[in-house]
Design an enzyme around this catalytic site. Sequence first.
Site, PDB file in Angstrom:
ATOM      1  N   LEU A 141       0.863  -1.177   0.000  1.00  0.00           N
ATOM      2  CA  LEU A 141       0.000   0.000   0.000  1.00  0.00           C
ATOM      3  C   LEU A 141       0.900   1.228   0.000  1.00  0.00           C
ATOM      4  O   LEU A 141       2.000   1.205   0.559  1.00  0.00           O
ATOM      5  CB  LEU A 141      -0.898   0.048   1.244  1.00  0.00           C
ATOM      6  CG  LEU A 141      -2.019  -0.972   1.389  1.00  0.00           C
ATOM      7  CD1 LEU A 141      -2.830  -0.652   2.652  1.00  0.00           C
ATOM      8  CD2 LEU A 141      -2.926  -1.009   0.180  1.00  0.00           C
ATOM      9  N   ASP A 142       0.422   2.324  -0.586  1.00  0.00           N
ATOM     10  CA  ASP A 142       1.138   3.584  -0.489  1.00  0.00           C
ATOM     11  C   ASP A 142       1.258   4.000   0.969  1.00  0.00           C
ATOM     12  O   ASP A 142       0.426   3.640   1.809  1.00  0.00           O
ATOM     13  CB  ASP A 142       0.396   4.688  -1.244  1.00  0.00           C
ATOM     14  CG  ASP A 142       0.322   4.453  -2.733  1.00  0.00           C
ATOM     15  OD1 ASP A 142       1.146   3.670  -3.248  1.00  0.00           O
ATOM     16  OD2 ASP A 142      -0.564   5.045  -3.373  1.00  0.00           O
ATOM     17  N   ARG A 143       2.260   4.806   1.258  1.00  0.00           N
ATOM     18  CA  ARG A 143       2.435   5.347   2.606  1.00  0.00           C
ATOM     19  C   ARG A 143       1.174   6.063   3.088  1.00  0.00           C
ATOM     20  O   ARG A 143       0.787   5.954   4.253  1.00  0.00           O
ATOM     21  CB  ARG A 143       3.623   6.312   2.615  1.00  0.00           C
ATOM     22  CG  ARG A 143       3.825   7.072   3.931  1.00  0.00           C
ATOM     23  CD  ARG A 143       5.067   7.955   3.861  1.00  0.00           C
ATOM     24  NE  ARG A 143       5.241   8.715   5.079  1.00  0.00           N
ATOM     25  CZ  ARG A 143       4.784   9.956   5.271  1.00  0.00           C
ATOM     26  NH1 ARG A 143       4.135  10.574   4.284  1.00  0.00           N
ATOM     27  NH2 ARG A 143       4.978  10.575   6.423  1.00  0.00           N
ATOM     28  N   THR A 145      -1.961   5.568   2.184  1.00  0.00           N
ATOM     29  CA  THR A 145      -3.172   4.758   2.206  1.00  0.00           C
ATOM     30  C   THR A 145      -3.230   3.925   3.476  1.00  0.00           C
ATOM     31  O   THR A 145      -2.251   3.309   3.872  1.00  0.00           O
ATOM     32  CB  THR A 145      -3.211   3.819   0.982  1.00  0.00           C
ATOM     33  OG1 THR A 145      -3.069   4.592  -0.208  1.00  0.00           O
ATOM     34  CG2 THR A 145      -4.515   3.047   0.933  1.00  0.00           C
TER      35      THR A 145
END
Length: 303
Positions: A141-143, A145
């Site tokens: 996951l993105d930082r 998100t």
Amino acid sequence: MTDRFSSPPPPRDGVGASTVQLPEGRWDRVLDFLAEQFPGIGAEAWRSRLARGLVLDARGLPLAPDSPYRAGGHLHYYRELEQETPVPFEAQLLHRDEHLLVADKPHFLPVVPAGRHLQETLLLRLRRRLDLPELAPLHRLDRGTAGLVLFSVDERTRGRYQSLFAQRAVVKVYEALAPHLPQREFPLRYRSRLEPGDPFFLMREVGGEPNSETGIEIAERRGALDLYRLHPVTGRKHQLRVHLAALGAPILNDDFYPELRPADEADFSRPLQLLARSLEFRDPLDGRFRRFESRRQLLESSD
């Protein structure tokens, strides 16, 4: 140092060792090579790492600051960051068995070490907290998100679970808060071609055969915002963020899309309103149906 295929030593304090080849060169000491190879770290930092046993030869034995350089092998070293911004949020552990671990990630916490993030990452926190040095994420996951991240506990079964993601056999559902789009009819399928943008960490839409697809529906009206339910068919980097921005509904507090805005990493007041809500799949080991759901919630209002 003649072992060209040495395996990295085990993680230390949750941090896995990096490996570098030793080419032919004019260096007298390992310290001289490292200082030139990684100028951003600096000779004094490498001297300190060597003195503390954080640089190892191909056999896993510590090297000293005056160790001679010998081309034709590998050395291993452990990364360090002198200054790392603490992330004041904790992940929740939703599930753990002998093969799988499911964590509910907060906003702002990266999943794996990269760049300026090392100890303040979900992976290293879990390795230390649970004493699982071989723990590995099965997806990312993105930082920014929040939500579900699935980890492999047992290296022997890791490939079976990784294949689920490669085969798109994991059903993922996300939620996002973004502006209402009265001119659009939902549900809809959005497809486009995504390629790396400029700067390098952004993605952009280009012409050509689509390589990304997202199903989008409205789950709830919240004043000027809608709670969107997102069903990614593909898993391109930043796909959901790019697709909603392209439709005219950039996700609330998105500093990347549709325009890159300067952001302070120590400012935790504006979390990206994107949540990995659920994951479901058929377990490849025993055929059981598995479903996990995040306990986190996005903002309750459009204020």
